[in-house]
Scaffold this motif. Structure first.
Motif: not given
Length: 346
Positions: A162-180, A241-243
């Motif tokens: 889900t989009n709500a399960g992130a935890r403190p210390g998690d790293v964020l990864i984006l799979t595609k570049p922005l700009g569309i 979602g994860a506060n």
């Protein structure tokens, strides 16, 4: 085939024609509470990408629908982009698509049958590439061309992302570049080069297959896809979602090169401004941030990448999965920490 510019019929193309997040929140708040059976694992509570309904201990159905008006003029490309975008919601939940239903609205007095056929062919070819059939659908005669899919998939209930399960210390990864969104605005203004158009179509027709594989990675705690609300908007949903608070590093954001130039020249969509008006109070930009930087983090992405929150020790494994399905590993753009549910851009 008659040459028709599809975008001439669009007041806002692709995911940029989404209802603004602030307005959508208001509309949904007015809906009466519905039946929430215990087997409905994911519903409307966290603004997630798809609904998930448990069938048994090993199987759950992933269900979503997504459609929009043309973001490009070529009918075949429009069909491919819309279908890729719709299936992304299944992948974002960790699901594997099973089949699709077509959602078709066309101005029959303005578009020749051959043009409509090419739109449908583009969508069918993407579904074929995903290994699924278009098993049916529904069509109506409307003023603006609309195309998309109902996507149905399957996932192990224990492996739903889900989009709500992130935890403190998690790293964020984006799979595609922005700009569309920036490129789509440039296309409408006649400012987009052939190379820029090629990059736009390349990324918007890249299936987010990595999501289905990441279901098996326990250290992946949350996944969403970045679409019409922009990076900041969809990351903010993850924060709420994860506060937790998210930090994004501007210097690390992957950008389509032509979009990076165009946004500095002031090219942007109206949806970018609507996005900021809806959630800008929860996004902290540097005091000296340029206007183009705000437009970049709120730029609506059509068929954008997956945004993944994972444990630091899993970054290499996650990037290996992404590289294996799309040839590039994705980009580490920031992280999650305890704090106010907000996005901080540094």
């Amino acid at each position: 085939m008659d040459q028709v510019k599809l975008t001439q019929f669009s007041h806002g193309g692709g995911c940029g024609c989404k209802i603004a997040p602030g307005v959508l929140t208001e509309l949904l708040a007015a809906m009466p509470a519905g039946l929430m059976p215990p087997d409905l694992l994911v519903g409307t509570d966290t603004a997630d990408d798809a609904a998930v309904y448990r069938l048994n201990d090993r199987q759950a159905i992933v269900a979503t629908t997504d459609f929009f008006t043309p973001i490009v003029d070529d009918p075949y490309d429009f069909g491919r982009i819309a279908a890729t975008n719709a299936l992304s919601d299944v992948y974002a939940m960790g699901g594997t698509p099973l089949f699709a239903l077509a959602v078709v609205g066309m101005p029959l007095d303005k578009l020749p049958p051959a043009v409509i056929g090419r739109i449908l062919q583009g969508g069918a070819d993407v579904c074929r590439a995903a290994g699924i059939p278009v098993a049916g659908g529904h069509s109506i005669d409307v003023l603006e061309p609309i195309y998309g899919l109902v996507g149905l998939g399957v996932v192990d209930p224990a492996k739903v992302k889900t989009n709500a399960g992130a935890r403190p210390g998690d790293v964020l990864i984006l799979t595609k570049p922005l700009g569309i969104g920036i490129l789509s605005a440039a296309l409408k203004k006649g400012l987009l080069s052939a190379e820029g158009y090629g990059e736009m179509v390349r990324w918007t027709t890249t299936l987010n297959r990595a999501g289905a594989l990441l279901a098996d990675v326990d250290a992946v705690h949350a996944v969403t896809d970045v679409t019409g609300f922009g990076l900041a908007g969809h990351l903010l949903e993850m924060c709420r979602g994860a506060n937790l608070e998210a930090t994004v590093r501007l210097a690390d954001l992957p950008l389509i090169p032509e979009a990076a130039r165009l946004v500095r020249d002031g090219v942007a969509t109206g949806a970018s401004m609507r996005n900021w008006a809806s959630y800008g109070a929860s996004v902290r930009l540097p005091a000296d941030a340029a206007e183009w930087q705000r437009k970049l983090v709120t730029d609506p992405q059509t068929s954008g990448g997956l945004l993944i929150a994972c444990a630091p020790e899993a970054v290499e494994a996650v990037q290996a999965v992404i590289r294996g399905v799309q040839g590039e590993a994705g980009t580490v753009i920031g992280g999650m920490a305890a704090g106010e549910a907000a996005v901080r851009v540094v």
